[in-house]
Design a protein around this motif. Sequence first.
Motif, PDB file in Angstrom:
ATOM      1  N   LEU A  19     -28.181 -24.575 -17.186  1.00  0.00           N
ATOM      2  CA  LEU A  19     -28.036 -25.533 -18.282  1.00  0.00           C
ATOM      3  C   LEU A  19     -27.596 -26.911 -17.827  1.00  0.00           C
ATOM      4  CD1 LEU A  19     -26.339 -23.018 -20.675  1.00  0.00           C
ATOM      5  CD2 LEU A  19     -28.673 -23.829 -20.786  1.00  0.00           C
ATOM      6  N   PHE A  22     -30.578 -27.372 -14.218  1.00  0.00           N
ATOM      7  CA  PHE A  22     -31.999 -27.150 -14.527  1.00  0.00           C
ATOM      8  C   PHE A  22     -32.739 -26.394 -13.447  1.00  0.00           C
ATOM      9  CE2 PHE A  22     -31.217 -31.269 -16.672  1.00  0.00           C
ATOM     10  CZ  PHE A  22     -31.254 -30.789 -17.942  1.00  0.00           C
ATOM     11  N   GLN A  25     -35.746 -22.337 -14.504  1.00  0.00           N
ATOM     12  CA  GLN A  25     -36.147 -22.366 -15.912  1.00  0.00           C
ATOM     13  C   GLN A  25     -37.234 -21.340 -16.249  1.00  0.00           C
ATOM     14  OE1 GLN A  25     -34.605 -23.997 -18.186  1.00  0.00           O
ATOM     15  NE2 GLN A  25     -33.280 -24.949 -16.696  1.00  0.00           N
ATOM     16  N   SER A 171     -41.125 -23.520 -28.097  1.00  0.00           N
ATOM     17  CA  SER A 171     -40.588 -24.759 -28.629  1.00  0.00           C
ATOM     18  C   SER A 171     -39.188 -24.560 -29.210  1.00  0.00           C
ATOM     19  CB  SER A 171     -41.554 -25.289 -29.678  1.00  0.00           C
ATOM     20  OG  SER A 171     -41.190 -26.559 -30.066  1.00  0.00           O
ATOM     21  N   LEU A 174     -36.653 -23.835 -26.519  1.00  0.00           N
ATOM     22  CA  LEU A 174     -36.117 -24.985 -25.790  1.00  0.00           C
ATOM     23  C   LEU A 174     -35.042 -25.696 -26.599  1.00  0.00           C
ATOM     24  CD1 LEU A 174     -39.379 -26.376 -24.237  1.00  0.00           C
ATOM     25  CD2 LEU A 174     -37.342 -25.777 -22.979  1.00  0.00           C
ATOM     26  N   VAL A 175     -35.273 -25.813 -27.915  1.00  0.00           N
ATOM     27  CA  VAL A 175     -34.266 -26.467 -28.747  1.00  0.00           C
ATOM     28  C   VAL A 175     -32.982 -25.638 -28.743  1.00  0.00           C
ATOM     29  CG1 VAL A 175     -33.720 -27.265 -31.065  1.00  0.00           C
ATOM     30  CG2 VAL A 175     -36.001 -27.604 -30.154  1.00  0.00           C
ATOM     31  N   GLY A 178     -31.163 -26.179 -25.679  1.00  0.00           N
ATOM     32  CA  GLY A 178     -30.466 -27.450 -25.749  1.00  0.00           C
ATOM     33  C   GLY A 178     -29.112 -27.309 -26.425  1.00  0.00           C
ATOM     34  N   ALA A 181     -26.818 -25.606 -24.075  1.00  0.00           N
ATOM     35  CA  ALA A 181     -26.439 -26.564 -23.042  1.00  0.00           C
ATOM     36  C   ALA A 181     -25.374 -27.516 -23.564  1.00  0.00           C
ATOM     37  CB  ALA A 181     -27.663 -27.343 -22.583  1.00  0.00           C
ATOM     38  N   LEU A 182     -25.480 -27.850 -24.850  1.00  0.00           N
ATOM     39  CA  LEU A 182     -24.500 -28.755 -25.465  1.00  0.00           C
ATOM     40  C   LEU A 182     -23.112 -28.123 -25.430  1.00  0.00           C
ATOM     41  CD1 LEU A 182     -24.702 -31.501 -26.761  1.00  0.00           C
ATOM     42  CD2 LEU A 182     -24.863 -30.397 -28.979  1.00  0.00           C
ATOM     43  N   PHE A 185     -21.866 -28.191 -22.059  1.00  0.00           N
ATOM     44  CA  PHE A 185     -21.607 -29.570 -21.684  1.00  0.00           C
ATOM     45  C   PHE A 185     -20.136 -29.914 -21.924  1.00  0.00           C
ATOM     46  CE2 PHE A 185     -22.257 -34.224 -22.347  1.00  0.00           C
ATOM     47  CZ  PHE A 185     -22.783 -34.471 -21.097  1.00  0.00           C
TER      48      PHE A 185
ATOM     49  N   LEU B  26     -40.954 -25.817 -15.058  1.00  0.00           N
ATOM     50  CA  LEU B  26     -40.162 -26.637 -15.967  1.00  0.00           C
ATOM     51  C   LEU B  26     -38.952 -27.285 -15.302  1.00  0.00           C
ATOM     52  CD1 LEU B  26     -40.014 -24.742 -19.333  1.00  0.00           C
ATOM     53  CD2 LEU B  26     -41.178 -26.844 -18.788  1.00  0.00           C
ATOM     54  N   CYS B  27     -38.508 -26.714 -14.182  1.00  0.00           N
ATOM     55  CA  CYS B  27     -37.243 -27.211 -13.611  1.00  0.00           C
ATOM     56  C   CYS B  27     -37.297 -28.695 -13.303  1.00  0.00           C
ATOM     57  CB  CYS B  27     -36.871 -26.415 -12.371  1.00  0.00           C
ATOM     58  SG  CYS B  27     -37.040 -24.672 -12.602  1.00  0.00           S
ATOM     59  N   LEU B  30     -37.462 -30.952 -16.474  1.00  0.00           N
ATOM     60  CA  LEU B  30     -36.229 -31.226 -17.199  1.00  0.00           C
ATOM     61  C   LEU B  30     -35.266 -32.071 -16.382  1.00  0.00           C
ATOM     62  CD1 LEU B  30     -35.769 -27.673 -18.634  1.00  0.00           C
ATOM     63  CD2 LEU B  30     -36.132 -29.711 -19.973  1.00  0.00           C
ATOM     64  N   ALA B  31     -35.260 -31.839 -15.076  1.00  0.00           N
ATOM     65  CA  ALA B  31     -34.177 -32.413 -14.279  1.00  0.00           C
ATOM     66  C   ALA B  31     -34.409 -33.856 -13.876  1.00  0.00           C
ATOM     67  CB  ALA B  31     -33.948 -31.557 -13.039  1.00  0.00           C
ATOM     68  N   GLU B 176     -28.562 -36.875 -21.151  1.00  0.00           N
ATOM     69  CA  GLU B 176     -27.742 -35.761 -20.677  1.00  0.00           C
ATOM     70  C   GLU B 176     -28.567 -34.474 -20.686  1.00  0.00           C
ATOM     71  OE1 GLU B 176     -25.088 -36.312 -19.369  1.00  0.00           O
ATOM     72  OE2 GLU B 176     -24.254 -38.150 -20.207  1.00  0.00           O
ATOM     73  N   ALA B 177     -27.987 -33.421 -20.067  1.00  0.00           N
ATOM     74  CA  ALA B 177     -28.724 -32.172 -19.928  1.00  0.00           C
ATOM     75  C   ALA B 177     -29.232 -31.596 -21.260  1.00  0.00           C
ATOM     76  CB  ALA B 177     -27.861 -31.156 -19.191  1.00  0.00           C
ATOM     77  N   PRO B 178     -28.397 -31.488 -22.291  1.00  0.00           N
ATOM     78  CA  PRO B 178     -28.894 -30.855 -23.526  1.00  0.00           C
ATOM     79  C   PRO B 178     -30.074 -31.615 -24.126  1.00  0.00           C
ATOM     80  CG  PRO B 178     -26.514 -31.139 -23.629  1.00  0.00           C
ATOM     81  CD  PRO B 178     -26.975 -31.872 -22.426  1.00  0.00           C
ATOM     82  N   ALA B 180     -32.460 -33.071 -22.671  1.00  0.00           N
ATOM     83  CA  ALA B 180     -33.714 -32.751 -21.999  1.00  0.00           C
ATOM     84  C   ALA B 180     -34.389 -31.569 -22.671  1.00  0.00           C
ATOM     85  CB  ALA B 180     -33.451 -32.433 -20.537  1.00  0.00           C
ATOM     86  N   PHE B 181     -33.610 -30.524 -22.947  1.00  0.00           N
ATOM     87  CA  PHE B 181     -34.178 -29.326 -23.574  1.00  0.00           C
ATOM     88  C   PHE B 181     -34.729 -29.651 -24.961  1.00  0.00           C
ATOM     89  CE2 PHE B 181     -31.225 -27.089 -20.674  1.00  0.00           C
ATOM     90  CZ  PHE B 181     -32.101 -26.179 -20.131  1.00  0.00           C
ATOM     91  N   VAL B 182     -33.886 -30.321 -25.766  1.00  0.00           N
ATOM     92  CA  VAL B 182     -34.282 -30.591 -27.145  1.00  0.00           C
ATOM     93  C   VAL B 182     -35.526 -31.468 -27.165  1.00  0.00           C
ATOM     94  CG1 VAL B 182     -33.559 -31.657 -29.301  1.00  0.00           C
ATOM     95  CG2 VAL B 182     -31.934 -30.314 -27.977  1.00  0.00           C
ATOM     96  N   LEU B 184     -37.885 -31.866 -24.860  1.00  0.00           N
ATOM     97  CA  LEU B 184     -39.080 -31.133 -24.438  1.00  0.00           C
ATOM     98  C   LEU B 184     -39.543 -30.183 -25.537  1.00  0.00           C
ATOM     99  CD1 LEU B 184     -41.050 -30.638 -22.108  1.00  0.00           C
ATOM    100  CD2 LEU B 184     -39.582 -28.803 -21.346  1.00  0.00           C
ATOM    101  N   GLY B 185     -38.584 -29.536 -26.188  1.00  0.00           N
ATOM    102  CA  GLY B 185     -38.928 -28.624 -27.278  1.00  0.00           C
ATOM    103  C   GLY B 185     -39.665 -29.336 -28.388  1.00  0.00           C
ATOM    104  N   LEU B 186     -39.181 -30.528 -28.751  1.00  0.00           N
ATOM    105  CA  LEU B 186     -39.817 -31.268 -29.841  1.00  0.00           C
ATOM    106  C   LEU B 186     -41.184 -31.794 -29.429  1.00  0.00           C
ATOM    107  CD1 LEU B 186     -36.743 -33.125 -31.359  1.00  0.00           C
ATOM    108  CD2 LEU B 186     -37.848 -31.033 -32.138  1.00  0.00           C
ATOM    109  N   LEU B 188     -43.189 -30.373 -27.328  1.00  0.00           N
ATOM    110  CA  LEU B 188     -44.061 -29.199 -27.347  1.00  0.00           C
ATOM    111  C   LEU B 188     -44.520 -28.912 -28.768  1.00  0.00           C
ATOM    112  CD1 LEU B 188     -44.917 -27.185 -25.142  1.00  0.00           C
ATOM    113  CD2 LEU B 188     -43.129 -25.688 -25.945  1.00  0.00           C
TER     114      LEU B 188
END
Lengths: 191, 197
Positions: A19, A22, A25, A171, A174-175, A178, A181-182, A185, B26-27, B30-31, B176-178, B180-182, B184-186, B188
Amino acid sequence: MGDYFVLAISCIFVNNILLAQFLGQCPFLGTSKKMETATGMSMAVVFVMVMAGMITWITNNYLLKPLDIEFLRTVAFILVIASLVQFVEMFLKKSIPTLYAGLGIFLPLITTNCAVMGVCLININEEYSFMQALVASLSYAIGFGLALILFAGIRERTNIARVPKPLQDTSIGLVTAGMIALSFFAFKGMA
Amino acid sequence: MAQSMVKEFTKGLWAEVPPFRLVLGLCPVLAVTKTVENGIGMGIATTFVLVCSNLLVSMLRNVIPPKVRIACYIVIIATFVTIVELVMQAFAYPLFLKLGIFIPLIVVNCIVLGRSEAFASKNPPHMAIADGLGMGIGFTLSLTVLSAVREILGTGTLLGNPVFGPNFQPFTFMVEAPGAFVCLGLLLCMMNLIGKK
């Protein structure tokens, strides 16, 4: 002793391999649809990551460094990891069949898991001692398992929830990742 | 022949664009996508490795024994990754430092190994090059789009140049890290929406 504890905490939570860094994954998204596969994958990763961390450390410091061929590190590490995985697979099949059945197809997949290779490279880049490398590999692996199992738990729920069509599957996954990860964080404040 | 080459090339650009459609590799996606510069640099490095390894695997496809093929592919890929690593160290050192361990980690990028195994090992060299180039450019474009969204929203710049006025409050969550995920998800989700038509 205290140093090792701080290192372990930072590897599990603050710099969590999935998280925050990265790495890894593909298995994170690929094996998290069911709790069973997630636990299987986590166990296999703990097993291989610790062994790979130790062996690549030895390879780097007692083979590549004295011979001054550190530019071959990428090739050497991937070969070490690939043969290690193969060896572990054969060994388990022969002597501990129950564990082998549990890990199943996840063992061969680990060769291309960048988390394993990544941890080995981090150990070298941070110039850890052997014990530090061992603790770091173990903690990163635990962090991997923790995040993967948490994620699988949530994903089992989102699979049966009513999610808008275009958001379905990866999709929404991934959200969700996130959001996890938050929460991880927040541990950044500890460091 | 030219027509089928074009087909192999274009499928990597939309129909099978790697990180979105195949959800592989994906690594790095995202990174390294905090800034557009990093995204493009990573994309070019991966494209180079993809094309070269595809070409070599395809040329050697009748020589490599099937039982040890994966190990052979990995050694071929690792060789080209080492070349990229050394070249970047010599000519693009700041970028090399920013991308960090993700350059050596191209070795274990599923896209590269996946294309060797799924395509190059079964097709002649010119087709393998077209495939590698298409996949590589598709990968680079995806990285560019994602990093552009993140950089514009997260720091208010594009390639280091400010986009908004001086009163813009950066949406730091995105870099920030979170984020990146959100993000990419959106993205997609958006691709699914467009692709359904």
